[in-house]
Design a protein around this motif. Sequence first.
Motif, PDB file in Angstrom:
ATOM      1  N   LEU A 296       0.950  -1.246   0.130  1.00  0.00           N
ATOM      2  CA  LEU A 296       0.071  -0.058  -0.128  1.00  0.00           C
ATOM      3  C   LEU A 296       0.836   1.389   0.058  1.00  0.00           C
ATOM      4  CD1 LEU A 296      -2.873   1.447   0.418  1.00  0.00           C
ATOM      5  CD2 LEU A 296      -2.431   1.364   2.752  1.00  0.00           C
ATOM      6  N   VAL A 297       0.619   2.256  -0.806  1.00  0.00           N
ATOM      7  CA  VAL A 297       1.408   3.297  -0.969  1.00  0.00           C
ATOM      8  C   VAL A 297       0.565   4.469  -1.155  1.00  0.00           C
ATOM      9  CG1 VAL A 297       1.887   3.243  -3.339  1.00  0.00           C
ATOM     10  CG2 VAL A 297       3.230   4.522  -1.981  1.00  0.00           C
ATOM     11  N   GLN A 298       0.633   5.745  -0.936  1.00  0.00           N
ATOM     12  CA  GLN A 298       0.161   6.903  -1.063  1.00  0.00           C
ATOM     13  C   GLN A 298       0.208   7.610  -2.637  1.00  0.00           C
ATOM     14  OE1 GLN A 298       0.924   9.743   1.854  1.00  0.00           O
ATOM     15  NE2 GLN A 298      -0.382   8.745   3.447  1.00  0.00           N
ATOM     16  N   PRO A 299      -0.764   8.114  -3.210  1.00  0.00           N
ATOM     17  CA  PRO A 299      -0.471   8.620  -4.526  1.00  0.00           C
ATOM     18  C   PRO A 299       0.635   9.643  -4.303  1.00  0.00           C
ATOM     19  CG  PRO A 299      -2.833   8.875  -3.862  1.00  0.00           C
ATOM     20  CD  PRO A 299      -2.130   8.137  -2.785  1.00  0.00           C
ATOM     21  N   GLY A 300       1.463   9.460  -5.538  1.00  0.00           N
ATOM     22  CA  GLY A 300       2.893  10.130  -5.560  1.00  0.00           C
ATOM     23  C   GLY A 300       3.737   9.282  -5.064  1.00  0.00           C
ATOM     24  N   GLY A 301       3.599   8.201  -4.310  1.00  0.00           N
ATOM     25  CA  GLY A 301       4.753   7.589  -3.725  1.00  0.00           C
ATOM     26  C   GLY A 301       5.486   6.787  -4.847  1.00  0.00           C
ATOM     27  N   SER A 302       6.267   5.763  -4.199  1.00  0.00           N
ATOM     28  CA  SER A 302       7.090   4.690  -5.043  1.00  0.00           C
ATOM     29  C   SER A 302       6.965   3.429  -4.553  1.00  0.00           C
ATOM     30  CB  SER A 302       8.385   5.336  -5.106  1.00  0.00           C
ATOM     31  OG  SER A 302       8.554   6.576  -5.869  1.00  0.00           O
ATOM     32  N   LEU A 303       7.124   2.466  -5.428  1.00  0.00           N
ATOM     33  CA  LEU A 303       7.483   1.174  -4.886  1.00  0.00           C
ATOM     34  C   LEU A 303       8.354   0.530  -5.978  1.00  0.00           C
ATOM     35  CD1 LEU A 303       3.754  -0.432  -4.078  1.00  0.00           C
ATOM     36  CD2 LEU A 303       5.661  -0.092  -2.564  1.00  0.00           C
ATOM     37  N   ARG A 304       9.053  -0.821  -5.482  1.00  0.00           N
ATOM     38  CA  ARG A 304       9.846  -1.462  -6.565  1.00  0.00           C
ATOM     39  C   ARG A 304       9.408  -2.729  -6.120  1.00  0.00           C
ATOM     40  NH1 ARG A 304      15.950  -3.450  -6.008  1.00  0.00           N
ATOM     41  NH2 ARG A 304      16.622  -3.134  -8.427  1.00  0.00           N
ATOM     42  N   LEU A 305       8.977  -3.423  -7.478  1.00  0.00           N
ATOM     43  CA  LEU A 305       8.640  -4.767  -7.403  1.00  0.00           C
ATOM     44  C   LEU A 305      10.069  -5.659  -7.870  1.00  0.00           C
ATOM     45  CD1 LEU A 305       5.112  -4.617  -9.219  1.00  0.00           C
ATOM     46  CD2 LEU A 305       5.864  -4.414  -6.557  1.00  0.00           C
ATOM     47  N   SER A 306      10.050  -6.944  -7.530  1.00  0.00           N
ATOM     48  CA  SER A 306      11.269  -8.218  -7.621  1.00  0.00           C
ATOM     49  C   SER A 306      10.471  -9.092  -8.316  1.00  0.00           C
ATOM     50  CB  SER A 306      12.322  -8.138  -6.815  1.00  0.00           C
ATOM     51  OG  SER A 306      12.726  -7.047  -6.391  1.00  0.00           O
ATOM     52  N   CYS A 307      11.103  -9.895  -9.335  1.00  0.00           N
ATOM     53  CA  CYS A 307      10.625 -11.039  -9.743  1.00  0.00           C
ATOM     54  C   CYS A 307      11.819 -12.017 -10.144  1.00  0.00           C
ATOM     55  CB  CYS A 307       9.905 -10.854 -10.913  1.00  0.00           C
ATOM     56  SG  CYS A 307       9.365 -12.572 -11.903  1.00  0.00           S
TER      57      CYS A 307
ATOM     58  N   ASN B  75      18.455 -13.977 -13.195  1.00  0.00           N
ATOM     59  CA  ASN B  75      17.035 -14.120 -13.777  1.00  0.00           C
ATOM     60  C   ASN B  75      16.061 -13.338 -13.143  1.00  0.00           C
ATOM     61  OD1 ASN B  75      18.007 -16.033 -15.617  1.00  0.00           O
ATOM     62  ND2 ASN B  75      17.669 -18.020 -14.297  1.00  0.00           N
ATOM     63  N   THR B  76      16.473 -12.326 -12.995  1.00  0.00           N
ATOM     64  CA  THR B  76      15.783 -11.439 -11.913  1.00  0.00           C
ATOM     65  C   THR B  76      15.468 -10.053 -12.876  1.00  0.00           C
ATOM     66  OG1 THR B  76      16.670 -12.021  -9.857  1.00  0.00           O
ATOM     67  CG2 THR B  76      15.528 -10.064  -9.933  1.00  0.00           C
ATOM     68  N   VAL B  77      14.059  -9.525 -12.630  1.00  0.00           N
ATOM     69  CA  VAL B  77      13.416  -8.640 -13.161  1.00  0.00           C
ATOM     70  C   VAL B  77      12.875  -7.512 -12.073  1.00  0.00           C
ATOM     71  CG1 VAL B  77      11.235  -9.457 -13.816  1.00  0.00           C
ATOM     72  CG2 VAL B  77      12.382  -7.408 -15.190  1.00  0.00           C
ATOM     73  N   TYR B  78      13.113  -6.373 -12.279  1.00  0.00           N
ATOM     74  CA  TYR B  78      12.491  -5.281 -11.236  1.00  0.00           C
ATOM     75  C   TYR B  78      11.714  -4.325 -12.112  1.00  0.00           C
ATOM     76  CZ  TYR B  78      16.998  -6.895  -8.964  1.00  0.00           C
ATOM     77  OH  TYR B  78      17.788  -7.769  -8.638  1.00  0.00           O
ATOM     78  N   LEU B  79      10.870  -3.813 -11.361  1.00  0.00           N
ATOM     79  CA  LEU B  79       9.995  -2.685 -11.546  1.00  0.00           C
ATOM     80  C   LEU B  79      10.046  -1.405 -10.616  1.00  0.00           C
ATOM     81  CD1 LEU B  79       8.014  -2.007 -14.213  1.00  0.00           C
ATOM     82  CD2 LEU B  79       6.014  -2.642 -12.797  1.00  0.00           C
ATOM     83  N   GLN B  80      10.755  -0.453 -10.970  1.00  0.00           N
ATOM     84  CA  GLN B  80      10.661   0.620 -10.533  1.00  0.00           C
ATOM     85  C   GLN B  80       9.389   1.527 -10.670  1.00  0.00           C
ATOM     86  OE1 GLN B  80      12.694   1.630  -7.467  1.00  0.00           O
ATOM     87  NE2 GLN B  80      11.158   3.222  -7.330  1.00  0.00           N
ATOM     88  N   MET B  81       8.459   1.844  -9.664  1.00  0.00           N
ATOM     89  CA  MET B  81       7.278   2.600 -10.161  1.00  0.00           C
ATOM     90  C   MET B  81       7.454   3.779  -9.156  1.00  0.00           C
ATOM     91  SD  MET B  81       4.447  -0.467  -9.974  1.00  0.00           S
ATOM     92  CE  MET B  81       4.708  -0.753  -8.223  1.00  0.00           C
TER      93      MET B  81
END
Length: 120
Positions: free
Chosen positions: A11-22, A76-82
């Motif tokens: 959960l993040v507030q509008p305007g915030g950031s998250l980083r997903l990993s796979c 074998n890893t992918v990231y998504l910086q949001m």
Amino acid sequence: QVQVVESGGGLVQPGGSLRLSCAASGSIFGIYAMAWYRQAPGNERELVAAITSGGITNYADSVKGRFTISSDNAKNTVYLQMNSLKPEDTAVYYCNVETRSVALGRRNYWGQGTQVTVSS
């Protein structure tokens, strides 16, 4: 057996950031591309961003300039910086791994998904 495991949602507030990993593991070889898809309630699953093993990237218009996909081929890893997240980014995010080989042809592997919620 191939495992695809995502992490980093929340959960993040509008305007915030998250980083997903796979991370993909197991009997996997010949990775051609890794990608992130998302699916919001009532919507179809849509491509968010993709990256080939050669580093070519592709983004949905709705996330260009805000999201960045990257990968570590050795792991074998992918990231998504949001960044600059919006409420409309709320969805379950899925990792997809596409492999291509002479022996097996083209195959796709999916993770179980990670929830991203953007809300104040």
